[in-house]
Scaffold this motif. Structure first.
Motif, PDB file in Angstrom:
ATOM      1  N   ALA A 290     -21.632   8.222  19.706  1.00 18.32           N
ATOM      2  CA  ALA A 290     -20.645   7.283  20.245  1.00 18.32           C
ATOM      3  C   ALA A 290     -19.233   7.853  20.190  1.00 18.32           C
ATOM      4  CB  ALA A 290     -20.707   5.967  19.469  1.00 18.32           C
ATOM      5  N   VAL A 291     -18.892   8.533  19.096  1.00 20.55           N
ATOM      6  CA  VAL A 291     -17.524   9.063  19.005  1.00 20.55           C
ATOM      7  C   VAL A 291     -17.324  10.179  20.020  1.00 20.55           C
ATOM      8  CG1 VAL A 291     -17.868  10.841  17.206  1.00 20.55           C
ATOM      9  CG2 VAL A 291     -15.690   9.633  17.367  1.00 20.55           C
ATOM     10  N   GLN A 318     -11.810  14.088  12.694  1.00 21.35           N
ATOM     11  CA  GLN A 318     -12.244  14.451  11.346  1.00 21.35           C
ATOM     12  C   GLN A 318     -11.062  14.891  10.494  1.00 21.35           C
ATOM     13  OE1 GLN A 318     -15.202  17.437  12.180  1.00 21.35           O
ATOM     14  NE2 GLN A 318     -16.581  15.990  13.198  1.00 21.35           N
ATOM     15  N   ASP A 319     -10.139  15.639  11.079  1.00 24.40           N
ATOM     16  CA  ASP A 319      -8.943  16.070  10.350  1.00 24.40           C
ATOM     17  C   ASP A 319      -8.085  14.869   9.960  1.00 24.40           C
ATOM     18  OD1 ASP A 319      -9.720  18.707  10.599  1.00 24.40           O
ATOM     19  OD2 ASP A 319      -8.406  19.130  12.315  1.00 24.40           O
ATOM     20  N   THR A 341     -11.238   2.063   4.458  1.00 22.21           N
ATOM     21  CA  THR A 341     -10.746   0.980   5.308  1.00 22.21           C
ATOM     22  C   THR A 341     -10.304   1.522   6.659  1.00 22.21           C
ATOM     23  OG1 THR A 341     -10.074  -0.314   3.384  1.00 22.21           O
ATOM     24  CG2 THR A 341      -9.027  -0.864   5.481  1.00 22.21           C
ATOM     25  N   PHE A 342      -9.700   2.696   6.656  1.00 25.74           N
ATOM     26  CA  PHE A 342      -9.283   3.339   7.904  1.00 25.74           C
ATOM     27  C   PHE A 342     -10.492   3.589   8.805  1.00 25.74           C
ATOM     28  CE2 PHE A 342      -7.898   6.731  10.680  1.00 25.74           C
ATOM     29  CZ  PHE A 342      -6.539   6.479  10.898  1.00 25.74           C
ATOM     30  N   VAL A 343     -11.560   4.117   8.222  1.00 28.37           N
ATOM     31  CA  VAL A 343     -12.769   4.392   8.994  1.00 28.37           C
ATOM     32  C   VAL A 343     -13.408   3.087   9.461  1.00 28.37           C
ATOM     33  CG1 VAL A 343     -15.093   5.369   8.870  1.00 28.37           C
ATOM     34  CG2 VAL A 343     -13.173   6.618   7.903  1.00 28.37           C
ATOM     35  N   THR A 424     -25.196  16.498   8.358  1.00 25.43           N
ATOM     36  CA  THR A 424     -25.721  17.280   9.483  1.00 25.43           C
ATOM     37  C   THR A 424     -25.835  16.403  10.722  1.00 25.43           C
ATOM     38  OG1 THR A 424     -26.935  18.759   8.005  1.00 25.43           O
ATOM     39  CG2 THR A 424     -27.671  18.652  10.296  1.00 25.43           C
ATOM     40  N   ALA A 425     -26.344  15.187  10.539  1.00 24.05           N
ATOM     41  CA  ALA A 425     -26.491  14.267  11.667  1.00 24.05           C
ATOM     42  C   ALA A 425     -25.153  13.799  12.195  1.00 24.05           C
ATOM     43  CB  ALA A 425     -27.328  13.060  11.251  1.00 24.05           C
ATOM     44  N   SER A 426     -24.172  13.656  11.311  1.00 22.33           N
ATOM     45  CA  SER A 426     -22.855  13.171  11.716  1.00 22.33           C
ATOM     46  C   SER A 426     -21.766  13.836  10.894  1.00 22.33           C
ATOM     47  CB  SER A 426     -22.760  11.648  11.550  1.00 22.33           C
ATOM     48  OG  SER A 426     -21.454  11.208  11.873  1.00 22.33           O
ATOM     49  N   PRO A 427     -21.221  14.942  11.394  1.00 23.63           N
ATOM     50  CA  PRO A 427     -20.103  15.575  10.680  1.00 23.63           C
ATOM     51  C   PRO A 427     -18.895  14.653  10.552  1.00 23.63           C
ATOM     52  CG  PRO A 427     -21.045  17.074  12.314  1.00 23.63           C
ATOM     53  CD  PRO A 427     -21.664  15.728  12.554  1.00 23.63           C
TER      54      PRO A 427
END
Length: 528
Positions: A290-291, A318-319, A341-343, A424-427
């Motif tokens: 999705a991302v 990610q950064d 909370t940000f995520v 691995t599935a979602s960095p």
């Protein structure tokens, strides 16, 4: 779609360290996540109110110690302007119905035409409020045509909101928890010790404030409550529309009462054969897809904060997460915004691609040092109002149901191995989903259910809808559920976001409405 949950199933913990727990409220809100900004529908006629009792022919063959619940008189009273509300009594413990009872809150919108029955709806979670979604977003869960032909009934499942509810944190304590984080430089052993201690504190608090109800909010008990609701609206069979976790609830009902399962539509399906770890891994992959879809769409616009390729844009996200983890941000209202909370705020718009521009706006502001928009999204996910109150107890209910429904590993070595698989599935999101088993390990009540395929042998056709770009309930789960159900009929919506009905296209809308209204069963493997 809750408003689930979802699903859906992000693991909540009492305190939020980056890797310990992702913001589970985004999963709890499943169906509502796609309609949080929609206006309440107030066009229904005044409801019929007063005392009502079940039609004896609708009750069916029930054990004698349950008969008083099936034959109770229900007082419907006008509420919320154009609705009728009631409180239903159900057994606390179906293994000992005479022990004590609990309350189930229900809300009804009467049909605008001649009703041919009732459709019960569940928005997901677990922990999503069916009362709220009917009250606030009736036009989202039922088309005009559906409402002309059916009464629409919403309910808060046991443990949720207006029903007898799980109680853990006060509003102030939940605010405090959402602002906490663990030291970024802590070792693995130190982090595990901190998370374990916090999980124990939270579990003890929930047990103290909730009492014995905490051991009886499992999905099977909630499905049995639905059969009492069916009888009390005098329907011989249950007609049901369930989103996200609501598909698990609906499929469980069909397994328990196949002869009473009428027209069931399960949208955004969960595979009931999967355990906790497999569900978490599936969601990790779903949100990573999705991302990437979101970034690809953003890069086609003129005001996108990302640069380069899709992969470059995802790495920039990610950064940003890493920067917030190192140094939590502060919103305009003075509240701290740690990375968890940000995520949480970042994930909520991924449930509906119509909200992607809002996400872009929030990310752009955060890159400029302002986390207020991201905190606003996180508050929506957590159902927090600007005055600091929380509209429901979805966080606590989500955890309580999952701890009873799913055995979870809390072995440190296994959780570390699971973390690597998740990354691995979602960095982007994998590390935020790890170590969920810690939360349920000290729970006062052990799991009472276990993952298993559901067959519902003898049930009428059950329509299962999957969305190809669904992040919270990946598409393959819908095909798995449809294959497990003896009468499963699979329908695909080729789109982005969580669930389909109410937010996709006329193909899905007409297909669902035709099934409920005319009994027209869609062709298996229909694609919309």
């Amino acid at each position: 779609m809750s408003a689930g949950t979802a699903p859906h199933r992000f693991r909540r913990g009492p305190r939020r360290r980056a890797r310990a727990v992702l913001a589970a409220a985004a999963a709890v809100v499943v169906a509502l996540s796609g309609c949080a900004l929609l206006a309440s529908d107030d066009t229904a006629d005044a409801p019929a109110t007063g005392l009502e009792a079940a039609d004896p022919t609708a009750i069916g063959d029930v054990p004698g110690d349950l008969r008083s619940f099936y034959t109770q008189e229900v007082r419907w009273e006008s509420c919320e302007g154009s609705f009728a509300c009631a409180t239903i009594e159900v057994p606390l413990d179906y293994g000992d119905p005479g022990r004590s009872s609990i309350d189930i809150a229900a809300i009804r919108s009467d049909s605008t035409g001649e009703a041919q029955g009732t459709i019960l709806v569940n928005p997901g979670g677990p922990g999503g409020s069916g009362v709220n979604i009917v009250r606030d977003s009736l036009d989202y869960v039922a088309s005009d045509r559906l409402r002309e032909n059916y009464d629409i009934l919403g309910f808060d499942p046991r443990g949720v909101n207006r029903s007898s509810a799980v109680t853990c944190y006060t509003d102030a304590e939940q605010d405090e928890a959402r602002q906490e984080s663990y030291p970024a430089d802590a070792s693995e052993d130190e982090l595990l010790a901190l998370m374990t201690a916090d999980a124990r504190e939270y579990a003890d608090l929930c047990a103290e404030r909730t009492g014995e109800l905490l051991g009886f909010v499992d999905t099977e008990s909630a499905a049995r409550d639905m059969d009492i609701l069916r009888a009390l609206v005098s329907d011989e069979k249950l007609n049901y529309l369930g989103f996200s976790y609501g598909t698990q609830l609906g499929a469980t009902y069909a397994e328990l009462f196949p002869d009473r399962a009428g027209r069931l539509v399960l949208d955004g399906a969960i595979d009931p054969s999967l355990g906790n770890e497999a569900i978490t891994l599936g969601q990790a992959g779903g949100f990573e897809r999705a991302v990437r879809a979101y970034v690809a769409a953003c890069l086609q616009g003129d005001e996108c904060p990302y640069t380069g390729t899709v992969g470059d844009g995802v790495r920039q996200i990610q950064d940003l997460f890493a920067a917030v983890e190192r140094e939590p941000m502060t919103a305009g209202d003075g509240r701290l915004v740690p990375v968890s909370t940000f995520v949480q705020g970042f994930i909520l718009p991924l449930y509906d691609n119509r909200n992607w521009p809002t996400l872009t706006q929030a990310v752009t502001a955060a890159l400029n040092g302002d986390a207020s928009d991201m905190l606003y999204l996180a508050d929506l996910a957590a159902e927090r109002s600007p005055d600091g109150t929380y509209a429901t107890n979805s966080t606590a209910a989500f955890l309580a149901v999952n701890c009873l429904d799913y055995p979870m590993t809390s072995d440190p070595a296994q959780m570390l191995a699971d973390e690597q698989e998740l990354m691995t599935a979602s960095p982007t999101f994998g590390r935020f989903l790890a170590f969920g088993g810690i939360t349920c390990a000290p729970w006062t009540y052990p799991p009472v259910l276990a993952p298993a395929p559901l067959r519902a042998e003898g049930a009428d056709p059950i329509v299962v809808i999957g969305t190809t770009g669904d992040p919270a309930t990946p598409f393959e789960w819908s095909t798995a559920l449809a294959e497990q159900l003896e009468s499963g009929v699979h329908v695909t919506w080729q789109g982005e976001g969580h669930t389909a009905y109410g937010r996709s296209n006329d193909c899905i809308l007409d297909l669902v409405d035709d099934y409920f209204i005319d009994g027209t069963v869609p062709k298996d493997d229909t694609r919309c």
